[in-house]
Design a protein around this motif. Structure first.
Motif, short mmCIF file in Angstrom:
data_model
loop_
_atom_site.label_atom_id
_atom_site.label_comp_id
_atom_site.label_asym_id
_atom_site.label_seq_id
_atom_site.Cartn_x
_atom_site.Cartn_y
_atom_site.Cartn_z
N GLY A 206 0.77 -1.05 0.05
CA GLY A 206 -0.10 0.03 -0.02
C GLY A 206 0.69 1.13 -0.03
N VAL A 207 1.96 1.38 0.80
CA VAL A 207 2.78 2.49 1.05
C VAL A 207 3.58 2.67 -0.50
CG1 VAL A 207 4.83 3.52 2.05
CG2 VAL A 207 3.12 2.20 3.39
N GLY A 208 4.02 1.54 -0.96
CA GLY A 208 4.38 1.96 -2.43
C GLY A 208 3.38 2.33 -3.53
N LEU A 209 2.49 1.74 -3.34
CA LEU A 209 1.20 2.35 -4.22
C LEU A 209 1.10 3.71 -4.36
CD1 LEU A 209 -0.99 1.74 -6.57
CD2 LEU A 209 -2.26 1.04 -4.91
N TRP A 215 4.17 10.58 -6.86
CA TRP A 215 5.23 11.08 -7.86
C TRP A 215 4.87 10.97 -9.42
CZ3 TRP A 215 8.08 8.93 -11.71
CH2 TRP A 215 8.10 7.74 -11.81
N VAL A 216 4.22 10.16 -9.76
CA VAL A 216 3.77 9.97 -11.29
C VAL A 216 2.79 10.97 -11.28
CG1 VAL A 216 2.47 8.85 -12.85
CG2 VAL A 216 4.22 7.49 -11.53
N PHE A 251 9.89 6.63 -3.17
CA PHE A 251 9.40 5.33 -3.78
C PHE A 251 10.43 4.36 -3.96
CE2 PHE A 251 8.48 3.11 -7.73
CZ PHE A 251 7.35 2.37 -7.49
N VAL A 252 11.49 4.66 -4.55
CA VAL A 252 12.83 3.80 -4.81
C VAL A 252 13.42 3.10 -3.62
CG1 VAL A 252 15.18 3.68 -5.74
CG2 VAL A 252 13.53 5.05 -6.88
N VAL A 253 13.50 3.96 -2.60
CA VAL A 253 14.05 3.43 -1.42
C VAL A 253 13.05 2.28 -0.60
CG1 VAL A 253 14.51 3.79 1.05
CG2 VAL A 253 15.50 5.20 -0.65
N TRP A 254 11.73 2.64 -0.64
CA TRP A 254 10.97 1.82 -0.04
C TRP A 254 10.58 0.45 -0.89
CZ3 TRP A 254 7.87 1.59 4.07
CH2 TRP A 254 6.97 0.47 4.19
N GLU A 255 10.65 0.61 -2.36
CA GLU A 255 10.67 -0.60 -3.09
C GLU A 255 11.70 -1.58 -2.95
OE1 GLU A 255 7.39 -1.06 -5.21
OE2 GLU A 255 7.23 -0.03 -3.18
#
Length: 517
Positions: A206-209, A215-216, A251-255
């Protein structure tokens, strides 16, 4: 995405009808990414907005579609292929009806966002259902049919959109999805409801989504509104840029640290995936962005009707459809890097041909490069897909297909915005340069105005207006030619990305099990 393993292939009438239904759903999705291109000037005029604002109808669909694609895997495991596919079709029909009913731009954009979101699963699931329908030894035939369906969109979209917009009303470019979608959903459910894939509850990132959407959306709005708000002179644009940058970093760090990421960024550590995905995404951004630009120029400066500009761009897919099955047969016996390199050189040659456009360019000079562009198109998708998926273990292929789809679709939206802004900037620059000597203190200029006034029997103000119209048209085509020069250079510049890859001998086979168009 894998087809169900416990079901036997279809045969006879069921196979034919199932293939038609699934392909129609895919065609409907592809068609909607291009059918609005030629209608943007008409839609903008009817809704009382500028053409630049109207372009949001295209970019916001692509951005929403890109965001939803990574969710396909989780949704399939949660609800099953067939239920998800049919539900996506029905929601797409609803969104299409809402688009046609929209009384203003905000309502239309909201409906297009819904349409893009629910369209996410259509491409990968249509492919999965087709692969499960055909015998394994004929999977290449199934994929050829799927690819041809995807490529027919560029042929039918502009011409169909132009005809409907000119002879009827732009709302019908969306309404036509209603009967097609209802038929596809009904037939798909009738044939495939007993062939549902296994389901299981999976955790969702959910956080990544949320970070992905933030950002998009911020980046897309920044690109689309930047020109109107004087770019970084606007506090809103500065805020959007910061949100997009920070959101992307988080986003990058989380993913990278999430156990079940919505987007598996770790795939970029694979050189084949990285080189293939970046090259196909940048190339698609240039291709799609210029495809949106051409009808706007033809209608805005050449006096083309929507139907005329649609028919002019329609030949794009002819060679693509004819040659794609041939490329599919050649690929297993060749190095896909050579074919992809030839495709990029072909794209560059086509764009260099377009740098010769001028204000009274002939219809044939417009059609010829568009027709020839179908040749590199046929050599573009399949080899790069083969490179992207080569060397990956089977369990990674669905994630790789989803991520490459996301990157390509998102770059299509970004490319449309960037190219539109660049054209506007170059047009303004050329207009300034062309009018540097246009002053009442310049005897040569005043003499030409007087000569035009007398020969055309018009007032001095009208002569000034005619001069300005001529300069506008000349500046626009010069700006357009600049875009084509830059596009040709970029296609050549990204060729080295293809050659950092080392596709395995079985790379072509990988693409026959899970493509990523």
């Amino acid at each position: 995405m894998s087809a169900p393993q416990s079901t036997a292939p279809l045969s006879g009438g069921k196979l034919a009808l199932g293939t038609i239904a699934v392909s129609l759903a895919m065609f409907m999705n592809v068609l909607d990414s291009s059918i609005a291109n030629v209608a943007i000037p008409t839609i903008s005029g009817d809704l009382g907005v500028s053409v630049d604002e109207g372009t949001w109808v295209i970019t916001i669909f692509a951005a929403a579609n890109a965001v939803s694609i990574p969710l396909t895997g989780w949704l399939t495991q949660r609800f099953g292929q067939v239920k998800l596919f049919v539900t996506s079709i029905l929601l797409f029909v609803l969104a299409s009806w809402l688009c046609g009913m929209a009384p203003n731009l905000p309502t239309l954009l909201a409906a297009r966002i819904l349409q893009g979101v629910v369209a996410g699963p259509l491409a990968p699931l249509s492919q999965a259902l087709l692969l499960g329908s055909w015998p394994k030894q004929k999977s290449s035939t199934a994929l050829a049919l799927w690819s041809m369906t995807a490529l027919i969109g560029p042929i039918a979209g502009p011409s169909l959109g132009g005809w409907i917009t000119y002879d009827y009303n732009w709302s019908w470019i969306f309404y036509i999805n209603v009967p097609v979608g209802l038929f596809a959903a009904a037939v798909t459910w009738f044939i495939y409801r007993d062939r549902e894939s296994a389901t299981r509850r999976m955790p969702i990132d959910g956080v990544g989504l949320i970070l992905l959407v933030v950002w998009v959306a911020s980046l897309q709005i920044m690109l689309d509104k930047g020109k109107d708000l004087a770019w970084f002179d606007s506090p809103l644009i500065v805020t959007l840029a910061i949100v997009a940058l920070v959101g992307f970093a988080f986003f990058v760090v989380w993913e990278l640290t999430e156990k079940n990421p919505v987007v598996d960024i770790r795939l970029f550590s694979q050189r084949n995936f990285a080189g293939g995905t970046i090259s196909i995404s940048v190339a698609y951004g240039m291709f799609f962005g210029t495809l949106v630009l051409l009808p706007q120029w033809m209608q805005g400066y050449l006096g083309y009707r929507a139907v005329d500009s649609g028919l002019t761009t329609a030949p794009l897919g002819i060679f693509a459809v004819v040659l794609t099955p041939i490329i599919g047969r050649i690929l297993p016996r060749s190095d896909p890097r050579y074919i992809a390199t030839l495709a990029f050189i072909g794209f560059a040659a086509v764009f260099l041909m377009r740098t010769q456009f001028y204000t009274d360019v002939s219809h044939w000079d417009l059609v010829l490069p568009t027709l020839l562009q179908g040749i590199p198109m046929a050599m573009f998708f399949v080899p790069l897909t083969s490179i992207i998926l080569s060397g990956l273990p089977p369990e990674k292929i669905p994630a790789a297909a989803g991520l490459s789809n996301f990157a390509r679709t998102f770059c299509g939206a970004v490319g449309t915005s960037l190219i539109g802004n660049a054209w506007n900037d170059r047009t303004i620059l050329h207009h300034v340069r062309l009018t540097e000597q246009a002053s009442v203190t310049n005897p040569a200029f005043m003499q030409s105005v007087e000569s035009a006034r007398q020969s055309l029997h018009v007032s001095t103000d009208a002569a000034y207006g005619l001069f300005n119209f001529s300069v506008d048209a000349q500046a626009a085509v010069m700006g357009l030619n600049d875009i084509f020069y830059i596009s040709a250079f970029i296609f050549i510049a990204i060729i080295p990305l293809i050659w950092i890859t080392r596709p395995s001998k079985s790379s072509a086979d990988s693409s026959n099990t899970a493509g990523a168009h």
